[in-house]
Design an enzyme around this catalytic site. Structure first.
Site, PDB file in Angstrom:
ATOM      1  N   HIS A  53     -19.481   3.891 -39.171  1.00  0.00           N
ATOM      2  CA  HIS A  53     -18.206   2.887 -38.949  1.00  0.00           C
ATOM      3  C   HIS A  53     -17.619   2.632 -40.475  1.00  0.00           C
ATOM      4  O   HIS A  53     -18.235   3.401 -41.277  1.00  0.00           O
ATOM      5  CB  HIS A  53     -18.649   1.601 -38.424  1.00  0.00           C
ATOM      6  CG  HIS A  53     -19.288   1.599 -36.980  1.00  0.00           C
ATOM      7  ND1 HIS A  53     -19.555   0.518 -36.374  1.00  0.00           N
ATOM      8  CD2 HIS A  53     -19.255   2.675 -36.140  1.00  0.00           C
ATOM      9  CE1 HIS A  53     -20.009   0.687 -35.260  1.00  0.00           C
ATOM     10  NE2 HIS A  53     -19.745   1.992 -34.906  1.00  0.00           N
ATOM     11  N   GLU A  55     -17.081   0.292 -42.297  1.00  0.00           N
ATOM     12  CA  GLU A  55     -17.731  -0.319 -43.342  1.00  0.00           C
ATOM     13  C   GLU A  55     -18.871   0.546 -44.201  1.00  0.00           C
ATOM     14  O   GLU A  55     -18.903   0.428 -45.375  1.00  0.00           O
ATOM     15  CB  GLU A  55     -18.452  -1.501 -42.586  1.00  0.00           C
ATOM     16  CG  GLU A  55     -17.506  -2.765 -42.191  1.00  0.00           C
ATOM     17  CD  GLU A  55     -17.448  -2.266 -40.545  1.00  0.00           C
ATOM     18  OE1 GLU A  55     -17.492  -3.320 -39.900  1.00  0.00           O
ATOM     19  OE2 GLU A  55     -17.315  -1.088 -40.208  1.00  0.00           O
ATOM     20  N   CYS A  87     -23.387  -2.905 -38.830  1.00  0.00           N
ATOM     21  CA  CYS A  87     -22.601  -3.003 -40.020  1.00  0.00           C
ATOM     22  C   CYS A  87     -23.104  -4.248 -40.751  1.00  0.00           C
ATOM     23  O   CYS A  87     -22.910  -4.422 -41.982  1.00  0.00           O
ATOM     24  CB  CYS A  87     -21.144  -2.738 -40.074  1.00  0.00           C
ATOM     25  SG  CYS A  87     -20.760  -1.032 -39.284  1.00  0.00           S
ATOM     26  N   SER A 171      14.278  19.051 -13.048  1.00  0.00           N
ATOM     27  CA  SER A 171      14.310  18.252 -14.149  1.00  0.00           C
ATOM     28  C   SER A 171      14.038  18.844 -15.462  1.00  0.00           C
ATOM     29  O   SER A 171      13.901  17.983 -16.403  1.00  0.00           O
ATOM     30  CB  SER A 171      13.091  17.104 -13.664  1.00  0.00           C
ATOM     31  OG  SER A 171      11.669  17.847 -13.875  1.00  0.00           O
ATOM     32  N   TRP A 173      15.358  20.815 -18.890  1.00  0.00           N
ATOM     33  CA  TRP A 173      14.763  19.691 -19.456  1.00  0.00           C
ATOM     34  C   TRP A 173      15.837  18.303 -19.485  1.00  0.00           C
ATOM     35  O   TRP A 173      16.924  18.797 -20.159  1.00  0.00           O
ATOM     36  CB  TRP A 173      14.155  20.081 -20.722  1.00  0.00           C
ATOM     37  CG  TRP A 173      13.338  20.900 -20.804  1.00  0.00           C
ATOM     38  CD1 TRP A 173      13.370  22.348 -21.176  1.00  0.00           C
ATOM     39  CD2 TRP A 173      11.855  21.051 -20.543  1.00  0.00           C
ATOM     40  NE1 TRP A 173      12.172  23.062 -20.889  1.00  0.00           N
ATOM     41  CE2 TRP A 173      11.044  22.070 -20.697  1.00  0.00           C
ATOM     42  CE3 TRP A 173      10.926  19.543 -20.297  1.00  0.00           C
ATOM     43  CZ2 TRP A 173       9.643  22.151 -20.536  1.00  0.00           C
ATOM     44  CZ3 TRP A 173       9.782  19.828 -20.081  1.00  0.00           C
ATOM     45  CH2 TRP A 173       8.877  20.870 -20.246  1.00  0.00           C
ATOM     46  N   ARG A 187       0.283  11.565 -25.808  1.00  0.00           N
ATOM     47  CA  ARG A 187      -0.824  12.206 -25.118  1.00  0.00           C
ATOM     48  C   ARG A 187      -2.078  12.197 -25.990  1.00  0.00           C
ATOM     49  O   ARG A 187      -3.229  11.834 -25.598  1.00  0.00           O
ATOM     50  CB  ARG A 187      -0.795  13.518 -24.689  1.00  0.00           C
ATOM     51  CG  ARG A 187       0.315  13.699 -23.538  1.00  0.00           C
ATOM     52  CD  ARG A 187       0.756  15.251 -23.230  1.00  0.00           C
ATOM     53  NE  ARG A 187       1.702  15.393 -21.978  1.00  0.00           N
ATOM     54  CZ  ARG A 187       1.731  16.500 -21.600  1.00  0.00           C
ATOM     55  NH1 ARG A 187       1.297  17.666 -22.131  1.00  0.00           N
ATOM     56  NH2 ARG A 187       2.697  16.592 -20.827  1.00  0.00           N
TER      57      ARG A 187
END
Length: 369
Positions: A53, A55, A87, A171, A173, A187
Protein backbone atom coordinates in the site's frame (compact mmCIF):
# COMPACT_ATOMS: atom_id res chain seq x y z
CA UNK A 1 -6.57 20.64 14.51
CA UNK A 2 -5.48 20.92 10.87
CA UNK A 3 -2.70 23.35 9.97
CA UNK A 4 -2.23 25.20 6.68
CA UNK A 5 0.69 22.96 5.75
CA UNK A 6 -1.58 19.92 6.16
CA UNK A 7 -3.60 20.96 3.13
CA UNK A 8 -0.47 21.47 1.04
CA UNK A 9 0.99 18.07 1.83
CA UNK A 10 -2.36 16.32 1.47
CA UNK A 11 -2.80 17.88 -1.96
CA UNK A 12 0.54 16.33 -2.90
CA UNK A 13 -0.59 12.95 -1.55
CA UNK A 14 -3.73 13.20 -3.69
CA UNK A 15 -1.61 13.84 -6.78
CA UNK A 16 0.35 10.69 -5.97
CA UNK A 17 -2.88 8.73 -5.56
CA UNK A 18 -3.94 9.76 -9.07
CA UNK A 19 -1.01 7.77 -10.47
CA UNK A 20 -2.93 4.61 -9.58
CA UNK A 21 -6.03 5.72 -11.48
CA UNK A 22 -5.80 2.87 -14.01
CA UNK A 23 -4.00 0.17 -12.01
CA UNK A 24 -5.31 -0.41 -8.47
CA UNK A 25 -8.73 -1.91 -9.21
CA UNK A 26 -10.53 -3.28 -7.20
CA UNK A 27 -8.55 -1.52 -4.47
CA UNK A 28 -8.87 2.23 -3.89
CA UNK A 29 -6.37 4.77 -5.23
CA UNK A 30 -4.27 5.99 -2.31
CA UNK A 31 -1.28 8.30 -1.92
CA UNK A 32 1.00 8.93 1.05
CA UNK A 33 3.55 11.61 2.01
CA UNK A 34 5.87 11.57 5.04
CA UNK A 35 7.10 14.91 6.34
CA UNK A 36 9.75 15.73 8.93
CA UNK A 37 10.97 19.22 9.83
CA UNK A 38 8.75 20.60 7.05
CA UNK A 39 10.51 18.50 4.40
CA UNK A 40 9.15 15.52 2.47
CA UNK A 41 11.29 12.53 3.41
CA UNK A 42 9.16 9.81 1.84
CA UNK A 43 6.27 9.38 -0.56
CA UNK A 44 4.45 6.61 -2.38
CA UNK A 45 1.17 5.45 -3.81
CA UNK A 46 -0.71 2.19 -4.16
CA UNK A 47 0.31 0.91 -7.57
CA UNK A 48 -1.18 -2.54 -8.15
CA UNK A 49 -3.60 -4.77 -6.28
CA UNK A 50 -1.74 -7.31 -4.15
CA UNK A 51 1.32 -5.09 -3.88
CA UNK A 52 2.32 -2.85 -0.92
CA UNK A 53 0.00 0.00 0.00
CA UNK A 54 0.95 3.67 -0.30
CA UNK A 55 2.11 3.93 3.32
CA UNK A 56 4.55 1.03 2.94
CA UNK A 57 6.13 2.55 -0.18
CA UNK A 58 6.50 5.91 1.60
CA UNK A 59 7.96 4.34 4.75
CA UNK A 60 10.53 2.46 2.70
CA UNK A 61 11.70 5.72 1.10
CA UNK A 62 11.77 7.58 4.43
CA UNK A 63 13.65 4.90 6.31
CA UNK A 64 14.77 6.03 9.79
CA UNK A 65 13.51 9.55 9.09
CA UNK A 66 9.95 8.27 9.51
CA UNK A 67 10.44 8.13 13.28
CA UNK A 68 8.73 11.17 14.79
CA UNK A 69 7.43 12.31 11.39
CA UNK A 70 3.97 13.31 10.20
CA UNK A 71 2.26 11.02 7.70
CA UNK A 72 -0.29 12.30 5.18
CA UNK A 73 -2.46 9.59 3.63
CA UNK A 74 -5.54 10.00 1.45
CA UNK A 75 -7.41 7.04 3.00
CA UNK A 76 -7.50 5.69 6.55
CA UNK A 77 -4.67 3.15 6.95
CA UNK A 78 -5.85 -0.46 6.87
CA UNK A 79 -5.80 -2.44 10.12
CA UNK A 80 -6.48 -5.96 8.88
CA UNK A 81 -4.70 -8.70 6.97
CA UNK A 82 -5.74 -8.93 3.32
CA UNK A 83 -3.32 -9.55 0.49
CA UNK A 84 -0.87 -7.42 2.50
CA UNK A 85 -0.28 -6.85 6.26
CA UNK A 86 -1.94 -3.96 8.14
CA UNK A 87 -0.47 -0.51 7.45
CA UNK A 88 -1.34 0.59 11.00
CA UNK A 89 1.17 -1.94 12.36
CA UNK A 90 3.92 -0.53 10.15
CA UNK A 91 3.19 3.09 11.16
CA UNK A 92 3.14 2.19 14.86
CA UNK A 93 6.31 0.11 14.59
CA UNK A 94 8.44 2.92 13.12
CA UNK A 95 7.11 5.45 15.64
CA UNK A 96 5.49 8.15 13.55
CA UNK A 97 4.27 11.12 15.60
CA UNK A 98 1.14 12.19 13.73
CA UNK A 99 -1.09 10.86 10.95
CA UNK A 100 -3.27 13.16 8.84
CA UNK A 101 -6.03 11.36 6.92
CA UNK A 102 -8.21 12.71 4.13
CA UNK A 103 -11.12 10.31 4.67
CA UNK A 104 -12.19 7.31 6.69
CA UNK A 105 -12.17 4.00 4.90
CA UNK A 106 -15.79 3.17 3.91
CA UNK A 107 -14.95 -0.53 4.14
CA UNK A 108 -16.76 -1.65 7.32
CA UNK A 109 -13.85 -3.94 8.16
CA UNK A 110 -11.63 -0.88 8.57
CA UNK A 111 -13.88 2.17 9.01
CA UNK A 112 -12.66 4.01 12.10
CA UNK A 113 -10.78 0.97 13.44
CA UNK A 114 -7.51 2.00 11.82
CA UNK A 115 -7.78 5.45 13.37
CA UNK A 116 -8.50 3.95 16.80
CA UNK A 117 -5.45 1.68 16.63
CA UNK A 118 -3.23 4.65 15.88
CA UNK A 119 -4.69 6.74 18.70
CA UNK A 120 -4.35 3.86 21.17
CA UNK A 121 -0.67 3.66 20.21
CA UNK A 122 -0.22 7.31 21.20
CA UNK A 123 -0.19 8.71 17.65
CA UNK A 124 -2.01 11.98 17.03
CA UNK A 125 -4.61 11.65 14.27
CA UNK A 126 -6.34 14.32 12.20
CA UNK A 127 -8.99 13.30 9.65
CA UNK A 128 -11.14 15.03 7.04
CA UNK A 129 -8.40 17.09 5.37
CA UNK A 130 -9.38 17.55 1.69
CA UNK A 131 -11.96 14.81 2.16
CA UNK A 132 -14.11 15.73 -0.86
CA UNK A 133 -11.07 15.54 -3.16
CA UNK A 134 -10.17 12.12 -1.76
CA UNK A 135 -13.72 10.88 -2.27
CA UNK A 136 -13.70 12.10 -5.88
CA UNK A 137 -10.73 9.82 -6.56
CA UNK A 138 -12.59 6.66 -5.55
CA UNK A 139 -16.29 6.95 -6.40
CA UNK A 140 -16.57 3.28 -7.30
CA UNK A 141 -14.90 1.87 -4.20
CA UNK A 142 -16.95 4.19 -1.99
CA UNK A 143 -20.21 3.32 -3.78
CA UNK A 144 -19.55 -0.40 -3.51
CA UNK A 145 -18.89 -0.11 0.22
CA UNK A 146 -21.66 2.36 1.09
CA UNK A 147 -24.41 1.56 -1.42
CA UNK A 148 -23.63 -2.06 -2.16
CA UNK A 149 -23.33 -1.43 -5.90
CA UNK A 150 -20.76 -0.01 -8.34
CA UNK A 151 -20.59 3.64 -9.34
CA UNK A 152 -22.18 3.86 -12.80
CA UNK A 153 -21.08 6.43 -15.36
CA UNK A 154 -22.96 6.68 -18.66
CA UNK A 155 -21.11 8.04 -21.69
CA UNK A 156 -23.16 9.60 -24.49
CA UNK A 157 -22.35 11.51 -27.66
CA UNK A 158 -24.87 13.85 -29.21
CA UNK A 159 -25.33 16.68 -31.66
CA UNK A 160 -26.18 20.19 -30.54
CA UNK A 161 -29.86 19.32 -31.02
CA UNK A 162 -29.59 16.27 -28.76
CA UNK A 163 -29.42 13.49 -31.36
CA UNK A 164 -27.25 10.38 -31.18
CA UNK A 165 -27.75 8.73 -34.58
CA UNK A 166 -29.53 9.31 -37.85
CA UNK A 167 -32.94 7.67 -38.33
CA UNK A 168 -31.15 4.87 -40.24
CA UNK A 169 -28.96 4.15 -37.20
CA UNK A 170 -25.84 5.70 -38.75
CA UNK A 171 -23.74 7.29 -35.98
CA UNK A 172 -20.07 7.24 -37.02
CA UNK A 173 -18.71 9.62 -36.21
CA UNK A 174 -20.63 12.15 -34.15
CA UNK A 175 -17.52 13.32 -32.31
CA UNK A 176 -13.93 14.17 -33.23
CA UNK A 177 -10.83 11.99 -32.60
CA UNK A 178 -9.97 14.13 -29.54
CA UNK A 179 -13.30 13.33 -27.89
CA UNK A 180 -13.03 9.66 -28.80
CA UNK A 181 -9.58 9.48 -27.19
CA UNK A 182 -11.05 11.08 -24.08
CA UNK A 183 -13.55 8.21 -23.93
CA UNK A 184 -10.65 5.75 -23.82
CA UNK A 185 -9.45 7.49 -20.65
CA UNK A 186 -12.90 6.83 -19.15
CA UNK A 187 -12.65 3.21 -20.24
CA UNK A 188 -9.18 2.85 -18.74
CA UNK A 189 -10.33 3.91 -15.26
CA UNK A 190 -13.41 1.67 -15.37
CA UNK A 191 -13.69 -1.80 -13.89
CA UNK A 192 -16.31 -2.79 -16.47
CA UNK A 193 -17.93 -1.52 -19.65
CA UNK A 194 -21.57 -2.35 -20.34
CA UNK A 195 -23.21 -2.23 -23.74
CA UNK A 196 -26.37 -3.60 -25.32
CA UNK A 197 -26.88 -6.24 -27.97
CA UNK A 198 -28.27 -3.64 -30.39
CA UNK A 199 -24.95 -1.78 -30.23
CA UNK A 200 -23.11 -5.02 -30.97
CA UNK A 201 -25.38 -5.78 -33.94
CA UNK A 202 -25.16 -2.29 -35.42
CA UNK A 203 -21.56 -1.23 -34.67
CA UNK A 204 -19.68 -4.43 -33.70
CA UNK A 205 -17.41 -2.52 -31.25
CA UNK A 206 -14.25 -3.84 -29.58
CA UNK A 207 -14.88 -2.00 -26.28
CA UNK A 208 -11.18 -2.16 -25.44
CA UNK A 209 -8.90 0.57 -24.12
CA UNK A 210 -6.70 1.98 -26.86
CA UNK A 211 -4.37 4.98 -27.12
CA UNK A 212 -3.86 4.86 -23.34
CA UNK A 213 -0.71 3.45 -21.76
CA UNK A 214 -2.01 0.59 -19.63
CA UNK A 215 -0.94 -3.03 -19.22
CA UNK A 216 -2.79 -5.41 -21.51
CA UNK A 217 -4.13 -7.42 -18.57
CA UNK A 218 -5.73 -4.25 -17.15
CA UNK A 219 -8.44 -4.20 -19.84
CA UNK A 220 -11.83 -3.69 -18.17
CA UNK A 221 -14.43 -6.42 -18.00
CA UNK A 222 -16.84 -6.20 -20.95
CA UNK A 223 -20.53 -6.93 -20.47
CA UNK A 224 -23.18 -7.28 -23.18
CA UNK A 225 -26.82 -7.12 -22.09
CA UNK A 226 -28.38 -9.61 -24.51
CA UNK A 227 -31.77 -10.73 -23.18
CA UNK A 228 -32.48 -13.29 -25.92
CA UNK A 229 -28.90 -14.40 -26.76
CA UNK A 230 -28.76 -12.85 -30.21
CA UNK A 231 -25.04 -12.15 -30.23
CA UNK A 232 -23.38 -13.54 -33.39
CA UNK A 233 -20.38 -15.84 -32.99
CA UNK A 234 -18.41 -13.48 -35.24
CA UNK A 235 -18.81 -10.46 -32.92
CA UNK A 236 -15.45 -8.79 -32.32
CA UNK A 237 -16.10 -8.48 -28.60
CA UNK A 238 -15.96 -12.29 -28.26
CA UNK A 239 -12.45 -12.54 -29.67
CA UNK A 240 -10.62 -9.77 -27.77
CA UNK A 241 -8.14 -10.34 -24.95
CA UNK A 242 -9.76 -9.91 -21.55
CA UNK A 243 -12.95 -11.10 -19.94
CA UNK A 244 -16.40 -10.78 -21.54
CA UNK A 245 -19.74 -11.60 -19.92
CA UNK A 246 -23.01 -11.99 -21.80
CA UNK A 247 -25.85 -11.02 -19.45
CA UNK A 248 -29.02 -12.75 -20.60
CA UNK A 249 -32.45 -13.91 -19.56
CA UNK A 250 -32.31 -16.84 -21.99
CA UNK A 251 -31.70 -20.43 -20.90
CA UNK A 252 -30.88 -21.70 -24.39
CA UNK A 253 -28.15 -24.22 -23.54
CA UNK A 254 -27.19 -24.82 -27.17
CA UNK A 255 -26.43 -21.16 -27.88
CA UNK A 256 -24.76 -20.77 -24.49
CA UNK A 257 -22.41 -23.68 -25.17
CA UNK A 258 -21.38 -22.14 -28.48
CA UNK A 259 -20.66 -18.75 -26.91
CA UNK A 260 -18.55 -20.07 -24.02
CA UNK A 261 -16.27 -21.88 -26.46
CA UNK A 262 -14.58 -18.52 -26.92
CA UNK A 263 -11.71 -17.88 -24.50
CA UNK A 264 -12.62 -15.80 -21.42
CA UNK A 265 -16.29 -15.51 -22.38
CA UNK A 266 -19.03 -16.45 -19.91
CA UNK A 267 -22.82 -16.37 -20.05
CA UNK A 268 -24.65 -15.25 -16.91
CA UNK A 269 -28.39 -15.83 -16.61
CA UNK A 270 -30.45 -13.16 -14.86
CA UNK A 271 -34.14 -12.84 -13.99
CA UNK A 272 -36.26 -10.69 -16.29
CA UNK A 273 -37.92 -7.46 -15.34
CA UNK A 274 -40.61 -6.98 -17.91
CA UNK A 275 -39.09 -8.10 -21.20
CA UNK A 276 -35.49 -7.25 -20.31
CA UNK A 277 -32.66 -8.40 -18.05
CA UNK A 278 -33.14 -7.16 -14.49
CA UNK A 279 -30.45 -4.45 -14.38
CA UNK A 280 -30.46 -4.24 -10.59
CA UNK A 281 -29.67 -7.96 -10.43
CA UNK A 282 -26.84 -7.35 -12.87
CA UNK A 283 -25.42 -4.62 -10.60
CA UNK A 284 -25.67 -7.00 -7.63
CA UNK A 285 -23.64 -9.58 -9.54
CA UNK A 286 -20.98 -7.02 -10.43
CA UNK A 287 -20.72 -5.96 -6.79
CA UNK A 288 -19.96 -9.57 -5.82
CA UNK A 289 -17.19 -9.53 -8.42
CA UNK A 290 -15.70 -6.39 -6.77
CA UNK A 291 -16.47 -4.12 -9.72
CA UNK A 292 -16.00 -0.50 -8.64
CA UNK A 293 -16.68 1.74 -11.63
CA UNK A 294 -18.98 0.85 -14.55
CA UNK A 295 -19.02 2.72 -17.85
CA UNK A 296 -22.22 2.38 -19.88
CA UNK A 297 -21.66 2.76 -23.62
CA UNK A 298 -24.96 1.93 -25.25
CA UNK A 299 -27.89 3.26 -27.22
CA UNK A 300 -30.97 4.99 -25.83
CA UNK A 301 -32.80 1.80 -24.78
CA UNK A 302 -30.26 0.45 -22.29
CA UNK A 303 -29.15 3.92 -21.19
CA UNK A 304 -32.77 4.84 -20.49
CA UNK A 305 -33.39 1.57 -18.65
CA UNK A 306 -30.40 2.18 -16.41
CA UNK A 307 -31.44 5.78 -15.83
CA UNK A 308 -35.08 5.05 -14.91
CA UNK A 309 -33.94 2.22 -12.61
CA UNK A 310 -31.91 4.79 -10.66
CA UNK A 311 -28.65 3.01 -11.50
CA UNK A 312 -26.78 5.84 -13.24
CA UNK A 313 -24.80 8.12 -10.96
CA UNK A 314 -23.13 10.31 -13.55
CA UNK A 315 -23.62 11.29 -17.18
CA UNK A 316 -20.69 12.24 -19.40
CA UNK A 317 -22.07 13.82 -22.56
CA UNK A 318 -19.96 14.88 -25.53
CA UNK A 319 -21.85 17.57 -27.44
CA UNK A 320 -20.72 17.99 -31.04
CA UNK A 321 -21.13 21.26 -33.00
CA UNK A 322 -23.62 20.11 -35.61
CA UNK A 323 -27.34 19.51 -36.10
CA UNK A 324 -28.84 16.14 -37.08
CA UNK A 325 -32.51 16.98 -37.44
CA UNK A 326 -35.78 16.02 -35.81
CA UNK A 327 -35.99 12.53 -37.35
CA UNK A 328 -32.62 11.47 -35.87
CA UNK A 329 -32.55 9.27 -32.76
CA UNK A 330 -32.77 10.96 -29.32
CA UNK A 331 -30.33 10.80 -26.42
CA UNK A 332 -32.80 8.85 -24.27
CA UNK A 333 -36.15 7.11 -24.67
CA UNK A 334 -38.17 8.33 -21.69
CA UNK A 335 -41.85 8.16 -22.70
CA UNK A 336 -43.16 8.26 -19.12
CA UNK A 337 -42.20 11.90 -18.54
CA UNK A 338 -45.39 13.80 -19.25
CA UNK A 339 -45.29 16.69 -16.78
CA UNK A 340 -42.61 19.06 -15.55
CA UNK A 341 -42.71 17.42 -12.14
CA UNK A 342 -41.57 14.15 -13.77
CA UNK A 343 -38.27 15.61 -14.90
CA UNK A 344 -35.05 13.82 -13.98
CA UNK A 345 -32.92 16.45 -12.32
CA UNK A 346 -29.20 16.75 -13.00
CA UNK A 347 -26.42 18.65 -11.32
CA UNK A 348 -23.78 19.79 -13.82
CA UNK A 349 -20.41 19.42 -12.12
CA UNK A 350 -18.07 20.13 -15.02
CA UNK A 351 -18.14 21.51 -18.53
CA UNK A 352 -15.07 21.85 -20.73
CA UNK A 353 -13.92 21.79 -24.34
CA UNK A 354 -12.46 18.52 -25.62
CA UNK A 355 -11.32 18.93 -29.20
CA UNK A 356 -14.23 20.46 -31.09
CA UNK A 357 -16.79 19.14 -28.60
CA UNK A 358 -18.03 20.22 -25.20
CA UNK A 359 -17.87 17.55 -22.51
CA UNK A 360 -20.62 17.92 -19.93
CA UNK A 361 -20.40 15.97 -16.68
CA UNK A 362 -23.58 15.81 -14.59
CA UNK A 363 -24.60 13.98 -11.45
CA UNK A 364 -28.01 12.29 -11.58
CA UNK A 365 -30.12 13.36 -8.62
CA UNK A 366 -32.41 10.31 -8.63
CA UNK A 367 -29.61 7.74 -8.45
CA UNK A 368 -30.54 4.98 -5.98
CA UNK A 369 -28.80 4.49 -2.67
Amino acid sequence: MAYSCDFRYMAHALKLAERGLYTTDPNPRVGCVIVRDDKIVGEGWHQYVGQPHAEIHALKVAGKLAHGATVYVTLEPCCHYGLTPPCTDALIRVGVRRVVIAMKDPNPVVSGNGIQELIQAGIKVESGVLQSSAEALNPGFISRMRKGRPFVRCKLAMSLDGRTAMASGESRWITSPAARRDVHLLRARSSAIITAINTILSDDPLLTVRDVDIDEYMQPLRIVVDTRLRIPETAKILTQDGKTIIATGSHDTEVTSQIVQHDDVDVFQFPLKGRHVDLTALMDALTIQQVNEVLVEAGPTLSSGMLTAGLIDELVIYMAPHLMGSTAQPLFQLPGLSEMVDRIELNITDMRAVGKEWRITAKVNNASD
